[in-house]
Design a protein around this motif. Structure first.
Motif, PDB file in Angstrom:
ATOM      1  N   LEU A 261      30.025 -42.674 -26.391  1.00 58.71           N
ATOM      2  CA  LEU A 261      30.184 -43.111 -25.007  1.00 58.71           C
ATOM      3  C   LEU A 261      30.410 -44.614 -24.934  1.00 58.71           C
ATOM      4  CD1 LEU A 261      30.200 -42.309 -22.038  1.00 58.71           C
ATOM      5  CD2 LEU A 261      27.718 -42.546 -22.029  1.00 58.71           C
ATOM      6  N   LEU A 262      29.660 -45.378 -25.710  1.00 60.57           N
ATOM      7  CA  LEU A 262      29.829 -46.836 -25.720  1.00 60.57           C
ATOM      8  C   LEU A 262      31.224 -47.236 -26.183  1.00 60.57           C
ATOM      9  CD1 LEU A 262      26.353 -47.746 -27.217  1.00 60.57           C
ATOM     10  CD2 LEU A 262      27.137 -48.308 -24.901  1.00 60.57           C
ATOM     11  N   ALA A 263      31.805 -46.452 -27.074  1.00 63.21           N
ATOM     12  CA  ALA A 263      33.145 -46.757 -27.594  1.00 63.21           C
ATOM     13  C   ALA A 263      34.211 -46.675 -26.512  1.00 63.21           C
ATOM     14  CB  ALA A 263      33.485 -45.816 -28.748  1.00 63.21           C
ATOM     15  N   GLU A 264      33.912 -46.027 -25.407  1.00 64.85           N
ATOM     16  CA  GLU A 264      34.868 -45.916 -24.310  1.00 64.85           C
ATOM     17  C   GLU A 264      34.961 -47.191 -23.474  1.00 64.85           C
ATOM     18  OE1 GLU A 264      34.141 -42.426 -21.972  1.00 64.85           O
ATOM     19  OE2 GLU A 264      34.046 -41.143 -23.742  1.00 64.85           O
ATOM     20  N   LEU A 265      34.003 -48.075 -23.641  1.00 61.07           N
ATOM     21  CA  LEU A 265      34.036 -49.339 -22.907  1.00 61.07           C
ATOM     22  C   LEU A 265      35.192 -50.195 -23.410  1.00 61.07           C
ATOM     23  CD1 LEU A 265      30.231 -50.142 -22.926  1.00 61.07           C
ATOM     24  CD2 LEU A 265      31.614 -49.657 -20.892  1.00 61.07           C
TER      25      LEU A 265
ATOM     26  N   ASN B 136      21.031 -48.767 -23.272  1.00 64.51           N
ATOM     27  CA  ASN B 136      19.814 -48.397 -23.983  1.00 64.51           C
ATOM     28  C   ASN B 136      19.739 -46.914 -24.330  1.00 64.51           C
ATOM     29  OD1 ASN B 136      18.480 -50.889 -24.307  1.00 64.51           O
ATOM     30  ND2 ASN B 136      17.858 -50.849 -22.178  1.00 64.51           N
ATOM     31  N   THR B 137      20.572 -46.102 -23.706  1.00 65.58           N
ATOM     32  CA  THR B 137      20.502 -44.659 -23.950  1.00 65.58           C
ATOM     33  C   THR B 137      21.822 -44.040 -24.371  1.00 65.58           C
ATOM     34  OG1 THR B 137      20.899 -44.163 -21.605  1.00 65.58           O
ATOM     35  CG2 THR B 137      18.595 -44.372 -22.322  1.00 65.58           C
ATOM     36  N   ALA B 138      22.921 -44.730 -24.170  1.00 61.23           N
ATOM     37  CA  ALA B 138      24.244 -44.153 -24.443  1.00 61.23           C
ATOM     38  C   ALA B 138      24.482 -43.960 -25.934  1.00 61.23           C
ATOM     39  CB  ALA B 138      25.334 -45.047 -23.865  1.00 61.23           C
ATOM     40  N   SER B 139      25.210 -42.920 -26.251  1.00 58.47           N
ATOM     41  CA  SER B 139      25.601 -42.661 -27.639  1.00 58.47           C
ATOM     42  C   SER B 139      26.714 -43.629 -28.037  1.00 58.47           C
ATOM     43  CB  SER B 139      26.125 -41.230 -27.773  1.00 58.47           C
ATOM     44  OG  SER B 139      27.322 -41.087 -27.026  1.00 58.47           O
TER      45      SER B 139
ATOM     46  N   ALA C 200      40.642 -45.465  -6.640  1.00 58.06           N
ATOM     47  CA  ALA C 200      39.430 -46.021  -6.047  1.00 58.06           C
ATOM     48  C   ALA C 200      38.169 -45.359  -6.586  1.00 58.06           C
ATOM     49  CB  ALA C 200      39.479 -45.870  -4.535  1.00 58.06           C
ATOM     50  N   GLN C 201      38.327 -44.296  -7.341  1.00 59.70           N
ATOM     51  CA  GLN C 201      37.171 -43.590  -7.876  1.00 59.70           C
ATOM     52  C   GLN C 201      36.411 -44.498  -8.834  1.00 59.70           C
ATOM     53  OE1 GLN C 201      38.189 -40.178 -10.179  1.00 59.70           O
ATOM     54  NE2 GLN C 201      36.127 -39.378 -10.191  1.00 59.70           N
ATOM     55  N   GLU C 202      35.117 -44.627  -8.605  1.00 63.83           N
ATOM     56  CA  GLU C 202      34.303 -45.478  -9.460  1.00 63.83           C
ATOM     57  C   GLU C 202      33.632 -44.647 -10.539  1.00 63.83           C
ATOM     58  OE1 GLU C 202      31.689 -48.271  -7.694  1.00 63.83           O
ATOM     59  OE2 GLU C 202      33.022 -48.602  -6.000  1.00 63.83           O
ATOM     60  N   VAL C 203      33.476 -45.269 -11.680  1.00 64.33           N
ATOM     61  CA  VAL C 203      32.791 -44.625 -12.792  1.00 64.33           C
ATOM     62  C   VAL C 203      31.400 -45.229 -12.877  1.00 64.33           C
ATOM     63  CG1 VAL C 203      32.853 -44.269 -15.282  1.00 64.33           C
ATOM     64  CG2 VAL C 203      34.988 -44.312 -13.984  1.00 64.33           C
ATOM     65  N   ALA C 204      30.416 -44.383 -13.089  1.00 62.52           N
ATOM     66  CA  ALA C 204      29.039 -44.864 -13.185  1.00 62.52           C
ATOM     67  C   ALA C 204      28.890 -45.777 -14.394  1.00 62.52           C
ATOM     68  CB  ALA C 204      28.085 -43.682 -13.298  1.00 62.52           C
ATOM     69  N   PRO C 205      28.114 -46.845 -14.266  1.00 62.55           N
ATOM     70  CA  PRO C 205      27.890 -47.733 -15.410  1.00 62.55           C
ATOM     71  C   PRO C 205      27.223 -46.988 -16.567  1.00 62.55           C
ATOM     72  CG  PRO C 205      27.093 -48.734 -13.381  1.00 62.55           C
ATOM     73  CD  PRO C 205      27.437 -47.306 -13.063  1.00 62.55           C
ATOM     74  N   ILE C 206      27.501 -47.435 -17.762  1.00 68.21           N
ATOM     75  CA  ILE C 206      26.932 -46.844 -18.974  1.00 68.21           C
ATOM     76  C   ILE C 206      25.647 -47.579 -19.321  1.00 68.21           C
ATOM     77  CG2 ILE C 206      27.304 -46.529 -21.452  1.00 68.21           C
ATOM     78  CD1 ILE C 206      30.284 -46.166 -20.833  1.00 68.21           C
TER      79      ILE C 206
ATOM     80  N   VAL D  88      30.479 -59.646 -22.799  1.00 65.34           N
ATOM     81  CA  VAL D  88      29.399 -59.200 -21.913  1.00 65.34           C
ATOM     82  C   VAL D  88      29.806 -59.415 -20.459  1.00 65.34           C
ATOM     83  CG1 VAL D  88      27.007 -59.563 -21.201  1.00 65.34           C
ATOM     84  CG2 VAL D  88      27.599 -59.572 -23.630  1.00 65.34           C
ATOM     85  N   ASP D  89      30.372 -60.569 -20.149  1.00 65.19           N
ATOM     86  CA  ASP D  89      30.794 -60.859 -18.776  1.00 65.19           C
ATOM     87  C   ASP D  89      31.858 -59.874 -18.292  1.00 65.19           C
ATOM     88  OD1 ASP D  89      29.026 -62.952 -18.443  1.00 65.19           O
ATOM     89  OD2 ASP D  89      30.480 -64.497 -19.014  1.00 65.19           O
ATOM     90  N   LYS D  90      32.786 -59.507 -19.175  1.00 68.20           N
ATOM     91  CA  LYS D  90      33.841 -58.552 -18.805  1.00 68.20           C
ATOM     92  C   LYS D  90      33.284 -57.156 -18.564  1.00 68.20           C
ATOM     93  CE  LYS D  90      37.488 -61.055 -21.192  1.00 68.20           C
ATOM     94  NZ  LYS D  90      38.386 -61.094 -22.344  1.00 68.20           N
ATOM     95  N   LEU D  91      32.189 -56.830 -19.258  1.00 70.90           N
ATOM     96  CA  LEU D  91      31.606 -55.493 -19.159  1.00 70.90           C
ATOM     97  C   LEU D  91      30.487 -55.391 -18.129  1.00 70.90           C
ATOM     98  CD1 LEU D  91      31.342 -54.617 -22.953  1.00 70.90           C
ATOM     99  CD2 LEU D  91      33.030 -53.768 -21.318  1.00 70.90           C
ATOM    100  N   ARG D  92      30.085 -56.509 -17.592  1.00 65.06           N
ATOM    101  CA  ARG D  92      28.884 -56.568 -16.753  1.00 65.06           C
ATOM    102  C   ARG D  92      28.840 -55.489 -15.661  1.00 65.06           C
ATOM    103  NH1 ARG D  92      25.201 -60.259 -17.024  1.00 65.06           N
ATOM    104  NH2 ARG D  92      26.527 -61.681 -18.204  1.00 65.06           N
ATOM    105  N   ASP D  93      29.950 -55.187 -15.011  1.00 65.60           N
ATOM    106  CA  ASP D  93      29.933 -54.197 -13.943  1.00 65.60           C
ATOM    107  C   ASP D  93      30.081 -52.756 -14.464  1.00 65.60           C
ATOM    108  OD1 ASP D  93      32.575 -54.576 -14.690  1.00 65.60           O
ATOM    109  OD2 ASP D  93      33.364 -54.247 -12.684  1.00 65.60           O
ATOM    110  N   GLN D  94      30.248 -52.610 -15.770  1.00 69.33           N
ATOM    111  CA  GLN D  94      30.420 -51.281 -16.359  1.00 69.33           C
ATOM    112  C   GLN D  94      29.230 -50.839 -17.192  1.00 69.33           C
ATOM    113  OE1 GLN D  94      34.422 -50.781 -18.093  1.00 69.33           O
ATOM    114  NE2 GLN D  94      34.792 -52.840 -17.295  1.00 69.33           N
ATOM    115  N   ILE D  95      28.232 -51.715 -17.347  1.00 68.78           N
ATOM    116  CA  ILE D  95      27.050 -51.377 -18.139  1.00 68.78           C
ATOM    117  C   ILE D  95      25.786 -51.646 -17.336  1.00 68.78           C
ATOM    118  CG2 ILE D  95      28.121 -51.698 -20.392  1.00 68.78           C
ATOM    119  CD1 ILE D  95      26.961 -54.507 -20.512  1.00 68.78           C
TER     120      ILE D  95
END
Length: 88
Positions: free
Chosen positions: A37-41, A31-34, A22-28, A79-86
């Protein structure tokens, strides 16, 4: 005794699994992520992550999450699949 200890350990791990899952990860922030970090999406990887950073440097910050689709190799479905993670 070892079997009892093993059973208790397994039971403890199983009882804690909902909390771990249930632990949530903060969205990436796209505009600022390296690139690292983006490669982890999911579905991005190193090549698309580098393309995101290059596009951001060449064209400026993304003004909406949907702007991510301007990056070659990233479509609206991704984009739709990533929407809640970015985020911006």
């Amino acid at each position: 005794m070892k079997a009892l200890l093993r059973s208790c350990s397994i039971a403890l791990l199983l009882s804690l699994s909902p909390f771990v899952m249930a632990q949530e990860v903060a969205p990436i922030n796209i505009n600022t992520a390296s690139a690292e970090l983006l490669a982890e999406l999911p579905g991005i990887g190193e090549i698309k992550a580098s393309a995101i950073v290059e596009n951001r440097q060449a064209n400026g910050a993304f003004s909406s999450v949907d702007d991510l689709a301007r990056v070659k190799g990233i479509g609206e479905n991704t984009v739709d699949k990533l929407r809640d993670q970015i985020e911006l």
